[in-house]
Design a protein around this motif. Structure first.
Motif, mmCIF file in Angstrom:
data_model
loop_
_atom_site.group_PDB
_atom_site.id
_atom_site.type_symbol
_atom_site.label_atom_id
_atom_site.label_comp_id
_atom_site.label_asym_id
_atom_site.label_seq_id
_atom_site.Cartn_x
_atom_site.Cartn_y
_atom_site.Cartn_z
ATOM 1 N N LYS A 1 25.483 33.054 36.156
ATOM 2 C CA LYS A 1 25.634 31.644 36.043
ATOM 3 C C LYS A 1 25.557 30.805 37.311
ATOM 4 C CE LYS A 1 26.381 31.754 31.615
ATOM 5 N NZ LYS A 1 25.306 31.334 30.679
ATOM 6 N N GLY A 2 25.422 31.579 38.549
ATOM 7 C CA GLY A 2 25.181 31.044 39.872
ATOM 8 C C GLY A 2 26.371 31.058 40.741
ATOM 9 N N ALA A 3 27.380 31.639 40.531
ATOM 10 C CA ALA A 3 28.618 32.056 41.332
ATOM 11 C C ALA A 3 28.088 32.828 42.611
ATOM 12 C CB ALA A 3 29.630 32.435 40.724
ATOM 13 N N ALA A 4 28.511 32.166 43.789
ATOM 14 C CA ALA A 4 28.058 32.867 45.009
ATOM 15 C C ALA A 4 29.384 33.764 45.620
ATOM 16 C CB ALA A 4 27.578 32.089 46.062
ATOM 17 N N GLN A 5 30.496 33.281 44.856
ATOM 18 C CA GLN A 5 31.893 33.746 45.701
ATOM 19 C C GLN A 5 32.687 34.269 44.239
ATOM 20 O OE1 GLN A 5 34.546 31.303 47.711
ATOM 21 N NE2 GLN A 5 34.929 32.674 49.065
ATOM 22 N N GLY B 1 45.428 28.668 63.240
ATOM 23 C CA GLY B 1 44.389 27.899 62.723
ATOM 24 C C GLY B 1 43.292 28.886 62.278
ATOM 25 N N VAL B 2 42.171 28.080 61.778
ATOM 26 C CA VAL B 2 41.057 28.792 61.021
ATOM 27 C C VAL B 2 40.242 29.514 61.872
ATOM 28 C CG1 VAL B 2 38.865 28.343 59.837
ATOM 29 C CG2 VAL B 2 40.629 26.795 59.296
ATOM 30 N N GLU B 3 39.883 29.504 63.358
ATOM 31 C CA GLU B 3 39.381 30.333 63.856
ATOM 32 C C GLU B 3 40.161 31.451 64.276
ATOM 33 O OE1 GLU B 3 36.113 30.351 64.763
ATOM 34 O OE2 GLU B 3 36.143 28.401 63.198
ATOM 35 N N ALA B 4 41.208 31.293 64.518
ATOM 36 C CA ALA B 4 42.231 32.472 64.606
ATOM 37 C C ALA B 4 42.241 33.305 63.414
ATOM 38 C CB ALA B 4 43.565 32.123 65.104
ATOM 39 N N VAL B 5 42.115 32.937 62.372
ATOM 40 C CA VAL B 5 42.202 33.819 61.094
ATOM 41 C C VAL B 5 40.798 34.440 60.956
ATOM 42 C CG1 VAL B 5 42.320 33.632 58.652
ATOM 43 C CG2 VAL B 5 43.925 32.270 60.159
ATOM 44 N N LEU C 1 43.903 29.472 55.010
ATOM 45 C CA LEU C 1 43.246 30.573 54.588
ATOM 46 C C LEU C 1 42.152 30.258 53.811
ATOM 47 C CD1 LEU C 1 46.421 32.719 53.709
ATOM 48 C CD2 LEU C 1 44.993 32.973 55.658
ATOM 49 N N GLY C 2 42.165 29.357 52.909
ATOM 50 C CA GLY C 2 40.718 28.900 52.131
ATOM 51 C C GLY C 2 39.701 28.716 52.777
ATOM 52 N N ALA C 3 39.991 27.843 54.060
ATOM 53 C CA ALA C 3 39.014 27.532 54.977
ATOM 54 C C ALA C 3 38.295 28.827 55.612
ATOM 55 C CB ALA C 3 39.075 26.481 55.865
ATOM 56 N N SER C 4 39.304 29.593 55.735
ATOM 57 C CA SER C 4 38.988 30.771 56.726
ATOM 58 C C SER C 4 38.136 31.983 55.724
ATOM 59 C CB SER C 4 40.220 31.517 57.287
ATOM 60 O OG SER C 4 41.041 30.910 57.965
ATOM 61 N N THR C 5 38.405 31.766 54.423
ATOM 62 C CA THR C 5 37.540 32.721 53.566
ATOM 63 C C THR C 5 36.408 32.338 52.882
ATOM 64 O OG1 THR C 5 39.206 32.280 51.795
ATOM 65 C CG2 THR C 5 39.754 34.081 53.684
ATOM 66 N N LEU C 6 35.872 31.049 53.236
ATOM 67 C CA LEU C 6 34.760 30.410 52.506
ATOM 68 C C LEU C 6 33.751 31.322 52.286
ATOM 69 C CD1 LEU C 6 34.571 27.806 50.709
ATOM 70 C CD2 LEU C 6 33.565 26.870 53.025
ATOM 71 N N GLU C 7 33.373 32.071 53.507
ATOM 72 C CA GLU C 7 32.100 32.906 53.480
ATOM 73 C C GLU C 7 32.413 34.088 53.041
ATOM 74 O OE1 GLU C 7 29.533 31.309 54.116
ATOM 75 O OE2 GLU C 7 30.525 29.668 54.508
ATOM 76 N N LEU C 8 33.780 34.718 52.711
ATOM 77 C CA LEU C 8 33.700 35.875 52.092
ATOM 78 C C LEU C 8 33.342 36.074 50.582
ATOM 79 C CD1 LEU C 8 37.448 36.940 53.254
ATOM 80 C CD2 LEU C 8 35.059 37.422 54.373
ATOM 81 N N PRO C 9 32.410 37.156 50.116
ATOM 82 C CA PRO C 9 32.019 37.408 48.957
ATOM 83 C C PRO C 9 33.211 37.530 47.867
ATOM 84 C CG PRO C 9 30.752 38.565 50.567
ATOM 85 C CD PRO C 9 32.049 38.118 51.129
ATOM 86 N N VAL C 10 34.383 38.146 48.128
ATOM 87 C CA VAL C 10 35.241 38.485 47.367
ATOM 88 C C VAL C 10 36.658 38.098 48.006
ATOM 89 C CG1 VAL C 10 36.518 40.170 46.179
ATOM 90 C CG2 VAL C 10 34.205 40.074 46.220
ATOM 91 N N VAL C 11 37.494 37.223 47.187
ATOM 92 C CA VAL C 11 38.811 37.086 47.954
ATOM 93 C C VAL C 11 39.548 37.270 46.553
ATOM 94 C CG1 VAL C 11 40.435 34.958 48.816
ATOM 95 C CG2 VAL C 11 37.653 35.220 49.267
ATOM 96 N N ALA C 12 40.992 37.632 46.937
ATOM 97 C CA ALA C 12 41.916 37.903 46.091
ATOM 98 C C ALA C 12 43.512 37.348 46.325
ATOM 99 C CB ALA C 12 41.897 39.525 45.911
ATOM 100 N N GLY C 13 44.138 36.932 45.239
ATOM 101 C CA GLY C 13 45.298 36.516 45.281
ATOM 102 C C GLY C 13 46.079 35.603 44.207
ATOM 103 N N ALA C 14 46.813 34.777 44.221
ATOM 104 C CA ALA C 14 47.314 34.061 43.056
ATOM 105 C C ALA C 14 46.828 32.732 43.163
ATOM 106 C CB ALA C 14 49.095 33.856 43.536
#
Length: 420
Positions: A77-81, A180-184, A212-225
């Motif tokens: 369906k087009g999802a990249a993440q 901040g984002v860059e440190a993460v 954390l959301g901004a830090s993980t935008l490029e990760l193919p898989v993210v997990a959590g609540a």
């Protein structure tokens, strides 16, 4: 289709919780129940699609297979993440299913590392120094340690996840997060270089989750609540405006409750105290072959059609233990699901158009019995508890699927007596 992110939730109420989080972030969100197939239709122009599975307590190999099938469908369906949503109490066993499913999704995506955070601050779930808290108590000291299927007696997330995977697990602590984002991102890269697959992240506030959301935008898989999902949703470019939901203008209202959580028991007590019609189901009698669902429907037919009704199998910890001692844990759960699923179908046939369901497994049984596969996510009655909408053979239909521990004590009475 403008799909930005595809989410796999490990139970049905978790699916509604995370779908509400994406909607709060400005994403037009659809929710699909069960493993999708080629015939599964979606509302138009969705930014996020959440697929709610019943995989939390399933055998690990089954949970992995269903999750991988769903991931492939989301990619089509087009999802990249991919976002893997599990409970903010990190519900799992020593063997899974959080570790095995996340490993499988990460492997399939060709990724080397993923980040986890089960924090959900509005619901009192935070992570500090890798330990999961429920309000001011460690998870292991909270009432959630008595979960009927997966009792959580440990709060150390690195240790919990390490028992479920052959890969390394490490922590990004709050001090790093606050830089901040860059440190993460630098910490994620350093862990990946060291051979770490799973990274647990601290988070105390919604602002932490936004980082954390901004830090993980490029990760193919993210997990959590749902909290991290909302932070990730906010990191995406602005989404389209939400459209009006098809709120049913006629029909009766009902609650079906199977959860035995402390909060659901409070909500039941408030509904009863308000003088509204309530009926407790005898699960042991149903197991002997008595027509408990037929008796419940006869009771329902006698009630004032202008009032919402509550039918529940929920029980106190002592009552639940007594039922499980006689039937076994699995059979007791199966009896509850069968009863409430059957009742849901008959109630809708009788004109119920607003239905509130309490409990993850109960929600799965109800949506299956109703044949509801996909819904549009609407406004929340309480954090993580949205109304969802579908058009069925009976007309427009509003459905609320509530995680056992979510919602204010007056949710049942308030949600079903308010009008749009």
């Amino acid at each position: 289709m403008t799909l930005r992110i595809g989410c796999i939730a490990d139970d049905f109420t978790g699916g509604t919780d995370v779908a509400a989080a994406f909607r709060r972030a400005g994403l037009r969100t659809a929710l699909v129940f069960g493993v999708p197939d080629e015939a599964t239709a979606l509302p138009a122009d969705c930014d996020a699609v959440v697929v709610a599975l019943k995989s939390r307590s399933a055998p690990a190999d089954e949970a992995v297979a269903d999750s991988l099938t769903t991931q492939r469908w989301l990619w089509s369906k087009g999802a990249a993440q991919t976002y893997f949503k599990y409970c903010s109490t990190f519900d799992s066993t020593q063997r899974g299913n959080i570790g095995p499913v996340t490993d499988a999704l990460t492997d399939a995506a060709g990724a080397a590392v993923t980040l986890h955070c089960p924090a959900s601050p509005p619901n009192g779930r935070t992570v500090y120094q890798g330990h999961l808290f429920v309000h001011d108590r460690l998870l292991s000291d909270s009432p959630l340690r008595h979960h009927p299927l997966n009792p959580m007696s440990d709060s150390a997330l690195v240790r919990l996840l390490s028992a479920q995977t052959r890969h390394q697990v490490a922590l990004i602590d709050w001090a790093t997060l606050r830089r901040g984002v860059e440190a993460v991102r630098e910490a994620v890269a350093a862990h990946q270089k060291a051979g770490v697959r799973h990274i647990i992240a601290d988070a105390l506030t919604n602002e932490d989750l936004a980082v954390l959301g901004a830090s993980t935008l490029e990760l193919p898989v993210v997990a959590g609540a749902a909290g991290l999902a909302e932070g990730l949703g906010h990191a995406y470019p602005a989404a389209g405006a939400a459209t009006a939901e098809p709120w049913p203008r006629a029909g009766r209202a009902a609650v079906l409750a199977g959860s035995c959580s402390a909060r659901t028991l409070e909500q039941i007590a408030q509904f009863y105290a308000a003088g509204l019609p309530s009926l407790h189901l005898d699960v042991l009698a149903a197991a002997t072959g008595r027509d408990v669902s037929g008796e419940a429907l006869a009771w329902y037919d006698e009630q004032n059609p202008d009032l919402p009704v509550l039918i529940y199998a929920s029980a106190s910890p002592d009552e639940l233990s007594a039922v499980q001692a006689q039937l076994g844990v699995a059979e007791a759960a199966a009896q509850v699901e069968e009863l409430l699923g059957t009742l849901a179908a008959h109630l809708v046939e009788r004109g119920v158009r607003r239905l509130l369901v309490a409990g993850g497994e109960t929600s799965g049984a109800v949506t299956t019995a109703l044949g509801v596969r996909a819904v549009l996510v609407g406004e929340e009655a309480d954090p993580g508890v949205p109304w969802t909408y579908a058009t069925t053979q009976h007309g427009d239909f509003a459905l609320m699927l509530k995680s056992g521990n979510f919602g204010a004590p007056d949710l049942f009475t308030r949600a079903l007596t308010e009008t749009k």
